[in-house]
Scaffold this motif. Structure first.
Motif, PDB file in Angstrom:
ATOM      1  N   ASP A  54     135.208 -34.249  36.975  1.00 52.17           N
ATOM      2  CA  ASP A  54     135.867 -35.499  36.639  1.00 52.17           C
ATOM      3  C   ASP A  54     135.289 -36.092  35.364  1.00 52.17           C
ATOM      4  N   LEU A  55     135.815 -37.272  35.004  1.00 47.85           N
ATOM      5  CA  LEU A  55     135.349 -38.003  33.834  1.00 47.85           C
ATOM      6  C   LEU A  55     134.635 -39.279  34.270  1.00 47.85           C
ATOM      7  N   SER A  56     133.874 -39.188  35.338  1.00 50.51           N
ATOM      8  CA  SER A  56     133.131 -40.351  35.821  1.00 50.51           C
ATOM      9  C   SER A  56     132.060 -40.741  34.806  1.00 50.51           C
ATOM     10  N   PRO A  57     131.630 -42.002  34.789  1.00 51.13           N
ATOM     11  CA  PRO A  57     130.555 -42.388  33.868  1.00 51.13           C
ATOM     12  C   PRO A  57     129.309 -41.526  34.005  1.00 51.13           C
ATOM     13  N   ALA A  58     128.906 -41.219  35.237  1.00 53.18           N
ATOM     14  CA  ALA A  58     127.701 -40.415  35.426  1.00 53.18           C
ATOM     15  C   ALA A  58     127.868 -39.028  34.816  1.00 53.18           C
ATOM     16  N   ARG A  59     129.032 -38.408  35.000  1.00 56.94           N
ATOM     17  CA  ARG A  59     129.270 -37.077  34.440  1.00 56.94           C
ATOM     18  C   ARG A  59     129.280 -37.124  32.921  1.00 56.94           C
ATOM     19  N   LEU A  60     129.943 -38.110  32.336  1.00 57.71           N
ATOM     20  CA  LEU A  60     130.017 -38.208  30.885  1.00 57.71           C
ATOM     21  C   LEU A  60     128.645 -38.453  30.268  1.00 57.71           C
ATOM     22  N   ILE A 117     127.018 -32.126  25.218  1.00 60.12           N
ATOM     23  CA  ILE A 117     128.314 -31.624  25.689  1.00 60.12           C
ATOM     24  C   ILE A 117     129.325 -32.769  25.631  1.00 60.12           C
ATOM     25  N   TYR A 118     130.571 -32.455  25.343  1.00 65.80           N
ATOM     26  CA  TYR A 118     131.601 -33.497  25.363  1.00 65.80           C
ATOM     27  C   TYR A 118     132.905 -32.909  25.910  1.00 65.80           C
ATOM     28  N   PRO A 119     133.803 -33.772  26.416  1.00 65.01           N
ATOM     29  CA  PRO A 119     135.088 -33.295  26.926  1.00 65.01           C
ATOM     30  C   PRO A 119     136.151 -33.277  25.839  1.00 65.01           C
ATOM     31  N   TRP A 120     137.006 -32.283  25.893  1.00 66.43           N
ATOM     32  CA  TRP A 120     138.192 -32.238  25.031  1.00 66.43           C
ATOM     33  C   TRP A 120     139.213 -31.326  25.683  1.00 66.43           C
TER      34      TRP A 120
END
Length: 278
Positions: A75-81, A89-92
């Motif tokens: 997921d994109l939860s605050p803790a994961r981000l 690491i970053y999401p895209w």
């Protein structure tokens, strides 16, 4: 692709649109971990599929092609981000894809003390053509970044889920916006994530000549005042290089983050409102 660029976002991973490059077929192993199959020019490759409780794989596991693709899912939860940013690491991803996690090698970084402005930009900054503000219109900035046309890209990687995720980070004190205003209208801006003594640039937009460049100059001045050492620009572009950014090896970047980030708490003391200009 996230990362600072003026008027556009780098398309280094444009080979992965929503309808190709990555498939959602998962192969479950005995420990119930799943994996995602990614297609590249060299054939079919497999990356880990992360469940909520799974940790990120080591950065050395990232693919060479497409450069830096490390994992998918979760997921994109605050803790994961925040955990992702601390690791480099970053999401895209695009609409229709799962969340994809990246850590390219090399990594484009702007060390604050290496920032440089062209003569024309320096003149524009001195003329104070824009009123600079911080964190007064975060929603409008991220929405404008999502709507901005991107050369070589179809649609936007700033999906509604991504916007919601960074709005949550903003409400928690991690994500911030710099805005250029003129005659009561917002004409440029950028946003990113602050963590420790690093800032992770996500995207920027402009509606007036050099407005987003002036935002970057204002961000550098603010970070210099706060003692922040670097801005992660993520992807290499000629424009960023002209302003002092340079690529560094991924392992060197990860080591630098370890030196600069000692807590997962949001940095304190960020301003909100108009900014003093040099």
């Amino acid at each position: 692709m996230p990362g600072f660029a003026i008027g556009m976002v780098s398309g280094a991973h444009a080979s992965l649109p929503a309808d190709e490059g990555v498939t959602n077929s998962r192969t479950h192993t005995s420990n119930r971990r799943a994996r995602l199959r990614a297609r590249s020019h060299s054939g079919s490759l497999v990356i880990p599929w992360l469940d909520v409780d799974d940790v990120f794989p080591p950065l050395t596991a990232a693919l060479r092609e497409p450069n830096g693709l490390l994992a998918a899912g979760t997921d994109l939860s605050p803790a994961r981000l925040i955990d992702a940013y601390r690791r480099g690491i970053y999401p895209w991803y695009s609409e229709g894809q799962p969340v994809l996690w990246w850590s390219p090698d090399p990594r484009m970084v702007l060390f604050i003390d290496e920032f440089r402005m062209s003569r024309s930009l320096a003149k524009r900054v001195r003329r104070r053509e824009f009123e600079m503000r911080c964190d007064t219109a975060f929603d409008r900035v991220i929405e404008a970044c999502a709507a901005a046309p991107r050369e070589g890209q179809r649609g936007t990687w700033i999906t509604s889920d991504m916007m919601d995720a960074y709005r949550r980070l903003h409400s928690l004190g991690y994500a911030h916006s710099l805005e250029a205003w003129r005659d009561g209208e917002i004409v440029g801006g950028l946003y990113g994530v602050a963590l420790g003594n690093a800032f992770f640039g996500e995207s920027m937009f402009t509606r007036a000549t050099d407005a987003s460049k002036v935002c970057l100059a204002a961000l550098v001045a603010l970070l210099q005042h706060r003692g922040t050492m670097l801005i992660d620009c993520q992807q290499e572009t000629a424009h960023l290089a002209s302003m002092g950014a340079r690529p560094i090896a991924r392992d060197a970047f990860a080591m630098k983050l370890g030196e600069l980030i000692h807590s997962s708490r949001p940095p304190e003391g960020w301003p909100s409102g108009p900014l003093e200009q040099p």
